[in-house]
Design a protein around this motif. Sequence first.
Motif, PDB file in Angstrom:
ATOM      1  N   PHE A 133       0.684  -1.351  -0.030  1.00 48.29           N
ATOM      2  CA  PHE A 133      -0.013   0.039  -0.088  1.00 48.29           C
ATOM      3  C   PHE A 133       0.780   1.353   0.029  1.00 48.29           C
ATOM      4  O   PHE A 133       0.458   2.328  -1.090  1.00 48.29           O
ATOM      5  CB  PHE A 133      -1.084   0.191   1.213  1.00 48.29           C
ATOM      6  CG  PHE A 133      -1.708   1.217   1.368  1.00 48.29           C
ATOM      7  CD1 PHE A 133      -2.465   1.766   0.168  1.00 48.29           C
ATOM      8  CD2 PHE A 133      -2.272   1.829   2.535  1.00 48.29           C
ATOM      9  CE1 PHE A 133      -3.194   2.651   0.497  1.00 48.29           C
ATOM     10  CE2 PHE A 133      -3.050   2.743   2.789  1.00 48.29           C
ATOM     11  CZ  PHE A 133      -3.508   3.381   1.595  1.00 48.29           C
ATOM     12  N   PHE A 155       0.635   4.055  -2.831  1.00 50.17           N
ATOM     13  CA  PHE A 155       0.298   5.182  -2.459  1.00 50.17           C
ATOM     14  C   PHE A 155       1.164   6.281  -3.002  1.00 50.17           C
ATOM     15  O   PHE A 155       0.771   7.359  -3.620  1.00 50.17           O
ATOM     16  CB  PHE A 155      -0.150   5.397  -1.061  1.00 50.17           C
ATOM     17  CG  PHE A 155      -0.600   6.783  -0.679  1.00 50.17           C
ATOM     18  CD1 PHE A 155      -1.901   7.215  -0.673  1.00 50.17           C
ATOM     19  CD2 PHE A 155       0.304   7.550  -0.203  1.00 50.17           C
ATOM     20  CE1 PHE A 155      -2.362   8.352  -0.192  1.00 50.17           C
ATOM     21  CE2 PHE A 155       0.004   8.838   0.476  1.00 50.17           C
ATOM     22  CZ  PHE A 155      -1.424   9.332   0.218  1.00 50.17           C
ATOM     23  N   ASN A 180       1.540   7.075  -6.814  1.00 50.34           N
ATOM     24  CA  ASN A 180       0.263   7.844  -6.814  1.00 50.34           C
ATOM     25  C   ASN A 180       0.069   9.276  -6.605  1.00 50.34           C
ATOM     26  O   ASN A 180      -0.282  10.027  -7.159  1.00 50.34           O
ATOM     27  CB  ASN A 180      -0.942   7.067  -6.576  1.00 50.34           C
ATOM     28  CG  ASN A 180      -1.298   5.801  -7.505  1.00 50.34           C
ATOM     29  OD1 ASN A 180      -0.262   5.458  -8.264  1.00 50.34           O
ATOM     30  ND2 ASN A 180      -2.280   5.159  -7.265  1.00 50.34           N
ATOM     31  N   PHE A 210      -6.013   4.719  -5.812  1.00 46.18           N
ATOM     32  CA  PHE A 210      -5.630   3.355  -5.331  1.00 46.18           C
ATOM     33  C   PHE A 210      -7.081   2.754  -4.971  1.00 46.18           C
ATOM     34  O   PHE A 210      -7.693   3.761  -4.183  1.00 46.18           O
ATOM     35  CB  PHE A 210      -4.672   3.445  -4.299  1.00 46.18           C
ATOM     36  CG  PHE A 210      -4.599   2.286  -3.288  1.00 46.18           C
ATOM     37  CD1 PHE A 210      -3.350   1.226  -3.898  1.00 46.18           C
ATOM     38  CD2 PHE A 210      -5.457   1.999  -2.299  1.00 46.18           C
ATOM     39  CE1 PHE A 210      -3.286  -0.175  -3.035  1.00 46.18           C
ATOM     40  CE2 PHE A 210      -5.241   0.708  -1.770  1.00 46.18           C
ATOM     41  CZ  PHE A 210      -4.218  -0.273  -2.193  1.00 46.18           C
ATOM     42  N   MET A 248      -3.195   8.025   5.698  1.00 44.31           N
ATOM     43  CA  MET A 248      -3.264   8.210   4.238  1.00 44.31           C
ATOM     44  C   MET A 248      -4.271   9.325   3.732  1.00 44.31           C
ATOM     45  O   MET A 248      -3.990  10.032   2.907  1.00 44.31           O
ATOM     46  CB  MET A 248      -3.227   6.987   3.382  1.00 44.31           C
ATOM     47  CG  MET A 248      -2.031   6.020   3.721  1.00 44.31           C
ATOM     48  SD  MET A 248      -0.311   6.938   3.827  1.00 44.31           S
ATOM     49  CE  MET A 248       0.526   5.571   3.223  1.00 44.31           C
ATOM     50  N   ILE A 252      -3.595  12.584   1.918  1.00 44.57           N
ATOM     51  CA  ILE A 252      -3.692  13.021   0.315  1.00 44.57           C
ATOM     52  C   ILE A 252      -4.737  14.290   0.320  1.00 44.57           C
ATOM     53  O   ILE A 252      -4.713  15.094  -0.661  1.00 44.57           O
ATOM     54  CB  ILE A 252      -4.716  11.696   0.029  1.00 44.57           C
ATOM     55  CG1 ILE A 252      -4.687  11.603  -1.574  1.00 44.57           C
ATOM     56  CG2 ILE A 252      -6.109  11.601   0.267  1.00 44.57           C
ATOM     57  CD1 ILE A 252      -3.255  11.598  -2.388  1.00 44.57           C
ATOM     58  N   ALA A 293     -10.140  11.077  -0.548  1.00 42.73           N
ATOM     59  CA  ALA A 293     -10.164   9.711   0.264  1.00 42.73           C
ATOM     60  C   ALA A 293     -11.754   9.360   0.598  1.00 42.73           C
ATOM     61  O   ALA A 293     -12.074  10.278   1.487  1.00 42.73           O
ATOM     62  CB  ALA A 293      -9.072   9.433   1.327  1.00 42.73           C
ATOM     63  N   GLY A 306      -6.743   9.292  -3.656  1.00 50.45           N
ATOM     64  CA  GLY A 306      -5.733   9.524  -4.751  1.00 50.45           C
ATOM     65  C   GLY A 306      -6.271  10.890  -5.439  1.00 50.45           C
ATOM     66  O   GLY A 306      -6.739  11.807  -4.550  1.00 50.45           O
TER      67      GLY A 306
END
Length: 358
Positions: free
Chosen positions: A266, A270, A273, A280, A302, A306, A313, A337
């Motif tokens: 992951f 991640f 990207n 993802f 994450m 992001i 997300a 992403g």
Amino acid sequence: MEQVMESETVVRAKSFGPGRFQTLEQFIIAQQHRFPHATGAFSRLLRDLSVAAKIVNRDIRRAGLLDVFGDTGEVNIQGEQQQKLDLAAHNEFVRALQRGGECCLIGSEEDEHGIILETHPESEGKYIVLFDPLDGSSNIDVNVSVGTIFSIYHLPEGIEPRDVSVEAALQPGVEQVGAGYVIYGSSTMLVYTTGDGVYGFTLEPSIGEFLLSHPRLQTPKQGKLYSINEGNYVWFEEGLKRYIKWMQRNADEPKRPFSTRYIGSFVADFHRNLLKGGIFIYPATAKNPSGKLRLMYEANPMAFIIEQAGGRASDGHTRILEKQPQALHERTGLFIGSEAMVLRAEAFLRDERPPDIL
Ligand code: AHM
Ligand code: MG
């Protein structure tokens, strides 16, 4: 030969010469001055995490030479049971946080119940840290990048560190005060946010310091990569199947087909990207209705990163950071992403497909 040595010297001088790169420690201290009431506790917590990351990095770099793969059942020279590398990483992060004294509660993928730490008399111990010590560890045996993911919360108001229980960790992701990951890749990087942009530091191995290499990271609004384990296709919901077919179409606006990139680690998927733009996806499926990845120490940190990088997300329907956790090891579907790509995936799940689709 002399020439090679000379050019090497020049490169080294450029890479960490005076004033060129800030170390993580310098950067953290500089940031701290923005908060007049800061006690330095958060800075010390980040330093503790970065020290553990360096130790884990050292062990991973020697993984092929040390007998640390899998469950060896062996006893090492110190008389300790040899551990799988993910358990060794867990122990390293726990030790660093215990030594540092700023954290009173740990939640880790490698520990079922949560770990309550004794705080030191000279520190406040008002932070909660949740982490996946070595995500993608099944990839270590085949020399693929792995990572550590961490998420930081304040102890809720009114609770003293000595009275803390694991329930104190069950806060939605919007309450995070910091989040980050370490990628043990072709170089080792630590990327983190405290809600004021995303900063990436690359480990300069010869001096053992993380140096600021990626200030204020932003992810492209529209990417060209999609990352999903398509082997699970038969269990995907119809909207997701249609979205995948839409990404594979030969079409314009946006220019397609997109490319598939899926490492199965992951942090590595991640990170790529984040830098290049992409989506993802690890969805909830008919087979795994809760998805695979963990909300508290994989999806939430994450998602914080992001969003700070201009991305998005969700679990396909709900913003990840707003999900109220019920349990430490709870799972979630994850779409994360580039903003335009996640928005479009969500629209497909709502069955709002544009008229020209398949
Ligand atoms: P882990 O936390 O046990 O390492 O599992 C998480 C990993 C992620 O790194 C990766 O994205 C995913 O599992 C891959 O799963 P799959 O093999 O089902 O595609
Ligand atoms: Mg994991």
